[in-house]
Design an enzyme around this catalytic site. Structure first.
Site, PDB file in Angstrom:
ATOM      1  N   ASP A 120      -8.302 -12.991   4.889  1.00 53.59           N
ATOM      2  CA  ASP A 120      -7.962 -11.587   5.620  1.00 53.59           C
ATOM      3  C   ASP A 120      -7.607 -10.443   4.546  1.00 53.59           C
ATOM      4  O   ASP A 120      -8.322 -10.241   3.628  1.00 53.59           O
ATOM      5  CB  ASP A 120      -6.856 -12.028   6.701  1.00 53.59           C
ATOM      6  CG  ASP A 120      -6.416 -10.951   7.625  1.00 53.59           C
ATOM      7  OD1 ASP A 120      -6.966 -10.322   8.212  1.00 53.59           O
ATOM      8  OD2 ASP A 120      -5.120 -10.174   7.423  1.00 53.59           O
ATOM      9  N   TYR A 217      -2.672  -1.466   6.362  1.00 54.27           N
ATOM     10  CA  TYR A 217      -3.603  -0.949   7.352  1.00 54.27           C
ATOM     11  C   TYR A 217      -3.579   0.713   7.037  1.00 54.27           C
ATOM     12  O   TYR A 217      -4.412   1.223   7.221  1.00 54.27           O
ATOM     13  CB  TYR A 217      -3.346  -1.395   8.705  1.00 54.27           C
ATOM     14  CG  TYR A 217      -3.748  -2.591   9.110  1.00 54.27           C
ATOM     15  CD1 TYR A 217      -5.117  -2.982   9.555  1.00 54.27           C
ATOM     16  CD2 TYR A 217      -2.663  -3.751   8.989  1.00 54.27           C
ATOM     17  CE1 TYR A 217      -5.332  -4.350   9.951  1.00 54.27           C
ATOM     18  CE2 TYR A 217      -3.110  -4.822   9.265  1.00 54.27           C
ATOM     19  CZ  TYR A 217      -4.464  -5.275   9.865  1.00 54.27           C
ATOM     20  OH  TYR A 217      -4.583  -6.624  10.061  1.00 54.27           O
ATOM     21  N   HIS A 277     -10.712 -16.538  13.422  1.00 58.58           N
ATOM     22  CA  HIS A 277     -10.098 -15.860  11.995  1.00 58.58           C
ATOM     23  C   HIS A 277      -9.558 -16.650  10.963  1.00 58.58           C
ATOM     24  O   HIS A 277      -9.776 -16.341   9.773  1.00 58.58           O
ATOM     25  CB  HIS A 277      -9.343 -14.795  12.496  1.00 58.58           C
ATOM     26  CG  HIS A 277      -9.131 -13.771  11.500  1.00 58.58           C
ATOM     27  ND1 HIS A 277     -10.200 -13.128  10.689  1.00 58.58           N
ATOM     28  CD2 HIS A 277      -7.867 -13.414  11.013  1.00 58.58           C
ATOM     29  CE1 HIS A 277      -9.408 -12.312   9.827  1.00 58.58           C
ATOM     30  NE2 HIS A 277      -8.178 -12.446   9.889  1.00 58.58           N
TER      31      HIS A 277
END
Length: 296
Positions: A120, A217, A277
């Site tokens: 990730d 982010y 994921h």
């Protein structure tokens, strides 16, 4: 009967030892005033593992247990997480700082290069590190984070991927951290794990800084309007092993297309049906055994 009892006892001990939590050394590394925490186990060639969002070093518990008899395995807490420092301001989570953190960890263990593993956001950091510091990257292992060029291509042109990235746009909003709780993050990451594992995750998330977590982010995730990266290709100079759980709802497996065109050396791509994921959790045995085989 005695032999059976002894065998059962050994098997129980082996099962307990498979959880690396109580069998690591905790180290602290200074990088330009930011203190980073890492858990290490084993001796041999250096392997540095980088977790994603939301997670902490313990994400790699299965792989650490599988590799630490042949490697010195170091799982770091990214800045903002668990026992690492949490500097204020999204500028402190820009790519150069994240790359520098990995370099500092490698040097702390007395090495000039390492096998770098990421999942990730840890995968994004690993790709960035391998691009910026190829001389420090022996090999690269990535779990569910496609090459940045594939990422940007699908985000720019794939409507389904744009829809699936709504969560990232939400995280980029000013007050997004207020929507997060440690309990909800635990439920998202380790829903089917034991109470003990959940307790460890809860403690780590309570120690983490939600603003810092989302700074990744806000500082680094592409913003609309999305654009494909059309800059000249700089090919990766090390062998790459990629795992991708095909049930990942955040990252389309279409992002994997053409990855081999951006690498100078060999690519081993392992797609895993039924895994999501967190492929290194969902298919822990497959990921650990494949990684061990590929590295030795």
């Amino acid at each position: 009967m005695m032999m059976l009892a002894t065998l059962a006892s050994c098997l129980m001990a082996a099962a307990e030892d498979s959880d690396i939590f109580d069998h690591v050394t905790h180290d602290y590394i200074d990088n330009q005033g930011v203190r980073l925490h890492a858990a290490s186990s084993g001796e041999g060639p250096l392997v540095v593992m980088i977790h994603g969002f939301p997670d902490f070093w313990y994400s790699w518990r299965h792989q650490m247990a599988a590799l630490s008899d042949r490697f010195r395995v170091v799982a770091m807490d990214l800045r903002g997480y668990n026992l690492s420092d949490k500097p204020e301001g999204i500028e402190n989570y820009a790519a150069p700082h994240l790359v520098s953190d990995v370099a500092a960890v490698i040097r702390h263990y007395g090495q000039n290069k390492a096998i770098v593993v990421g999942h990730d956001w840890g995968g994004a950091v690993a790709w960035m590190f391998a691009t910026a510091r190829p001389e420090m990257t022996e090999r690269l292992v990535i779990c569910n984070l496609p090459h940045p060029r594939g990422f940007s291509r699908e985000l720019a042109h794939n409507e389904e991927q744009q829809k699936n990235s709504q969560y990232a746009r939400n995280f980029q909003q000013p007050n997004a951290a207020a929507t997060l709780t440690a309990e909800a993050l635990v439920a998202a990451v380790v829903p089917d794990e034991s109470d003990l594992v959940k307790e460890r995750y809860l403690e780590a998330f309570q120690l983490s800084d939600f603003e810092a977590m989302l700074a990744y982010y806000k500082m680094n995730y592409p913003r609309e309007p999305y654009q494909e990266d059309t800059s000249p290709v700089v090919k990766m100079k090390m062998p790459v092993l990629m795992f991708h759980g095909l049930d990942d709802r955040a990252l389309s497996h279409a992002m994997l297309n053409r990855t081999w065109e951006w690498l100078e050396k060999d690519l081993t791509l392992v797609t895993v049906p039924g895994a999501g994921h967190w492929v290194h959790h969902d298919a822990a045995d497959l990921v650990s055994k494949t990684m061990r085989f590929w590295l030795t």
